[in-house]
Write an enzyme that holds these catalytic residues in place. Structure first.
Site, PDB file in Angstrom:
ATOM      1  N   ASN A 227       1.981  16.460   0.168  1.00 31.24           N
ATOM      2  CA  ASN A 227       0.713  16.676  -0.534  1.00 31.24           C
ATOM      3  C   ASN A 227      -0.250  17.358   0.435  1.00 31.24           C
ATOM      4  O   ASN A 227      -0.781  16.720   1.335  1.00 31.24           O
ATOM      5  CB  ASN A 227       0.175  15.312  -0.994  1.00 31.24           C
ATOM      6  CG  ASN A 227      -1.205  15.414  -1.626  1.00 31.24           C
ATOM      7  OD1 ASN A 227      -1.683  16.502  -1.936  1.00 31.24           O
ATOM      8  ND2 ASN A 227      -1.849  14.263  -1.815  1.00 31.24           N
TER       9      ASN A 227
ATOM     10  N   GLU B 153       0.718   3.896  -2.832  1.00 30.21           N
ATOM     11  CA  GLU B 153      -0.063   4.368  -1.693  1.00 30.21           C
ATOM     12  C   GLU B 153      -1.250   3.436  -1.462  1.00 30.21           C
ATOM     13  O   GLU B 153      -2.300   3.602  -2.114  1.00 30.21           O
ATOM     14  CB  GLU B 153      -0.598   5.774  -1.971  1.00 30.21           C
ATOM     15  CG  GLU B 153       0.447   6.829  -2.105  1.00 30.21           C
ATOM     16  CD  GLU B 153      -0.095   8.186  -1.680  1.00 30.21           C
ATOM     17  OE1 GLU B 153       0.486   8.788  -0.776  1.00 30.21           O
ATOM     18  OE2 GLU B 153      -1.119   8.619  -2.232  1.00 30.21           O
TER      19      GLU B 153
ATOM     20  N   GLU C 294      -7.695   9.706  -4.038  1.00 30.15           N
ATOM     21  CA  GLU C 294      -8.830  10.593  -3.777  1.00 30.15           C
ATOM     22  C   GLU C 294      -9.411  11.149  -5.071  1.00 30.15           C
ATOM     23  O   GLU C 294     -10.578  11.532  -5.125  1.00 30.15           O
ATOM     24  CB  GLU C 294      -8.392  11.712  -2.811  1.00 30.15           C
ATOM     25  CG  GLU C 294      -8.203  11.157  -1.400  1.00 30.15           C
ATOM     26  CD  GLU C 294      -7.218  11.918  -0.528  1.00 30.15           C
ATOM     27  OE1 GLU C 294      -6.817  13.036  -0.881  1.00 30.15           O
ATOM     28  OE2 GLU C 294      -6.837  11.365   0.527  1.00 30.15           O
TER      29      GLU C 294
ATOM     30  N   SER D 257       0.099   7.458   5.737  1.00 35.44           N
ATOM     31  CA  SER D 257       0.364   7.618   7.171  1.00 35.44           C
ATOM     32  C   SER D 257       1.855   7.586   7.516  1.00 35.44           C
ATOM     33  O   SER D 257       2.246   6.999   8.520  1.00 35.44           O
ATOM     34  CB  SER D 257      -0.402   6.563   7.978  1.00 35.44           C
ATOM     35  OG  SER D 257      -1.797   6.733   7.807  1.00 35.44           O
TER      36      SER D 257
ATOM     37  N   GLY E 257      -4.258   8.413   5.466  1.00 35.59           N
ATOM     38  CA  GLY E 257      -5.013   9.201   6.444  1.00 35.59           C
ATOM     39  C   GLY E 257      -5.624   8.384   7.572  1.00 35.59           C
ATOM     40  O   GLY E 257      -6.450   8.884   8.329  1.00 35.59           O
TER      41      GLY E 257
ATOM     42  N   HIS F 269      -4.045  10.245  -7.814  1.00 32.63           N
ATOM     43  CA  HIS F 269      -4.184  10.027  -6.364  1.00 32.63           C
ATOM     44  C   HIS F 269      -5.506   9.297  -6.112  1.00 32.63           C
ATOM     45  O   HIS F 269      -6.495   9.544  -6.806  1.00 32.63           O
ATOM     46  CB  HIS F 269      -4.163  11.370  -5.629  1.00 32.63           C
ATOM     47  CG  HIS F 269      -4.032  11.206  -4.152  1.00 32.63           C
ATOM     48  ND1 HIS F 269      -5.101  10.849  -3.367  1.00 32.63           N
ATOM     49  CD2 HIS F 269      -2.966  11.296  -3.321  1.00 32.63           C
ATOM     50  CE1 HIS F 269      -4.670  10.739  -2.104  1.00 32.63           C
ATOM     51  NE2 HIS F 269      -3.389  11.005  -2.055  1.00 32.63           N
TER      52      HIS F 269
ATOM     53  N   LYS G 215      -3.122  18.536  -0.126  1.00 32.24           N
ATOM     54  CA  LYS G 215      -4.547  18.285  -0.440  1.00 32.24           C
ATOM     55  C   LYS G 215      -5.328  19.607  -0.395  1.00 32.24           C
ATOM     56  O   LYS G 215      -4.803  20.627  -0.826  1.00 32.24           O
ATOM     57  CB  LYS G 215      -5.107  17.221   0.510  1.00 32.24           C
ATOM     58  CG  LYS G 215      -4.210  15.975   0.542  1.00 32.24           C
ATOM     59  CD  LYS G 215      -4.824  14.797   1.205  1.00 32.24           C
ATOM     60  CE  LYS G 215      -3.847  13.628   1.165  1.00 32.24           C
ATOM     61  NZ  LYS G 215      -4.394  12.396   1.682  1.00 32.24           N
TER      62      LYS G 215
HETATM   63  P1  PGA Z   1      -1.385  10.614   4.608  1.00 32.58           P
HETATM   64  O1  PGA Z   1      -1.724  10.896   3.063  1.00 32.58           O
HETATM   65  O2  PGA Z   1       0.099  10.799   4.779  1.00 32.58           O
HETATM   66  O3  PGA Z   1      -2.182  11.631   5.348  1.00 32.58           O
HETATM   67  O4  PGA Z   1      -1.807   9.212   4.886  1.00 32.58           O
HETATM   68  C1  PGA Z   1      -0.883  10.428   2.041  1.00 32.58           C
HETATM   69  C2  PGA Z   1      -1.452  10.821   0.704  1.00 32.58           C
HETATM   70  O5  PGA Z   1      -2.667  10.817   0.533  1.00 32.58           O
HETATM   71  O6  PGA Z   1      -0.696  11.153  -0.228  1.00 32.58           O
END
Ligand code: PGA
Length: 252
Positions: free
Chosen positions: A11, A168, A100, A214, A174, A98, A13
């Site tokens: 992803n 997640e 976000e 992560s 992140g 997601h 983003k």
């Molecule tokens: P990350 O993000 O691997 O940077 O923690 C995962 C995601 O948001 O899908």
């Protein structure tokens, strides 16, 4: 562990800034994954980069995903992108819900509408679920159950089997705070139990489960072997071809 082909989804983003960088990254990933059929590798660039990236990976085994979709197929919806437009670009998977996007107001209801639209057009939804934090009373399990229940309210068994569920935990996204192998295994069992309750065991076993939050080259192998999910949704580490390749290798 289930005998399915693992799925690794990158992803991207709102990265990178330029088309040139997006194209270069996709070429580097596709080159490493030219003919390998396992695991299934998917990349999700941002909307402006979908078309060019799609062309670059066309001859590889890497599939294209979008990071979101609107619920309507076409019409006066300024700023939105439809499933028909995504399909026309060769998109095969769509990430929905997601955290976000949920933070910007996306509800379970809207997520379910999007999932239905995606399935109607024969694409594969990757539905993200996960708790903001873990409380000592373990109430976060109720939240996960509610998110799954909202899907079950609109999707019959034949439909849920086509959905990919990405667990997640928001606290792991992140942050570098990867969930432990025990957390991931426990959640895999929990999700399967809830889906068995909402549908039946054979249906529950067919829903593909991913872990995200992560995931790094250093932790991917252990998380994959002992977490018992069927792949990963990778954010930050999918922006470096080397790191992403190392994660792919860890589940191969
Ligand atoms: P990350 O993000 O691997 O940077 O923690 C995962 C995601 O948001 O899908």
């Amino acid at each position: 562990m289930k005998q399915t082909v693992p799925l690794i989804v990158g992803n991207w983003k709102m990265n990178p800034v330029t088309m040139a960088d997006a194209v270069a990254l996709s070429i580097a990933i596709a080159r490493k994954q030219k003919t390998a059929l396992e695991p299934q590798v998917v990349i999700a660039p941002s909307f402006p980069h979908l078309s060019e990236v799609g062309k670059k990976i066309k001859k590889s085994t890497v599939a294209l995903a979008a990071q979101d979709v609107y619920t309507q197929p076409l019409g006066p919806f300024t700023g939105e992108v439809s499933i028909t437009q995504l399909k026309d670009l060769g998109v095969q998977y769509v990430i929905v819900g997601h955290s976000e996007r949920r933070a910007l107001g996306e509800t379970d209801e809207l997520v379910c509408e999007k999932v239905q639209v995606i399935l109607k057009h024969q694409l594969i939804p990757i539905v993200c679920i996960g708790e903001r934090e873990r409380d000592e009373q373990a109430n976060f399990f109720t939240l996960i159950e509610d998110q799954l229940r909202s899907l079950a309210e609109v999707l019959p068994a034949a439909a849920i089997k086509k959905v990919v569920v990405a667990y997640e935990p928001i606290w792991a996204i992140g942050t570098g705070n990867t969930a432990t192998v025990e957390d991931v295994k426990e959640m895999q069992l929990f999700i399967e139990t809830v889906l068995t309750k909402l549908y039946d065991r054979s249906t529950a076993r067919k829903v593909r489960l991913l872990y995200g939050g992560s995931v790094k080259p250093e932790n991917a192998a252990l998380l994959h072997q002992e977490g018992d999910m069927e792949g990963f949704l990778v954010g930050g580490a999918s922006l470096k071809a080397e790191d992403f390749a190392a994660i792919i290798k860890a589940v191969s």
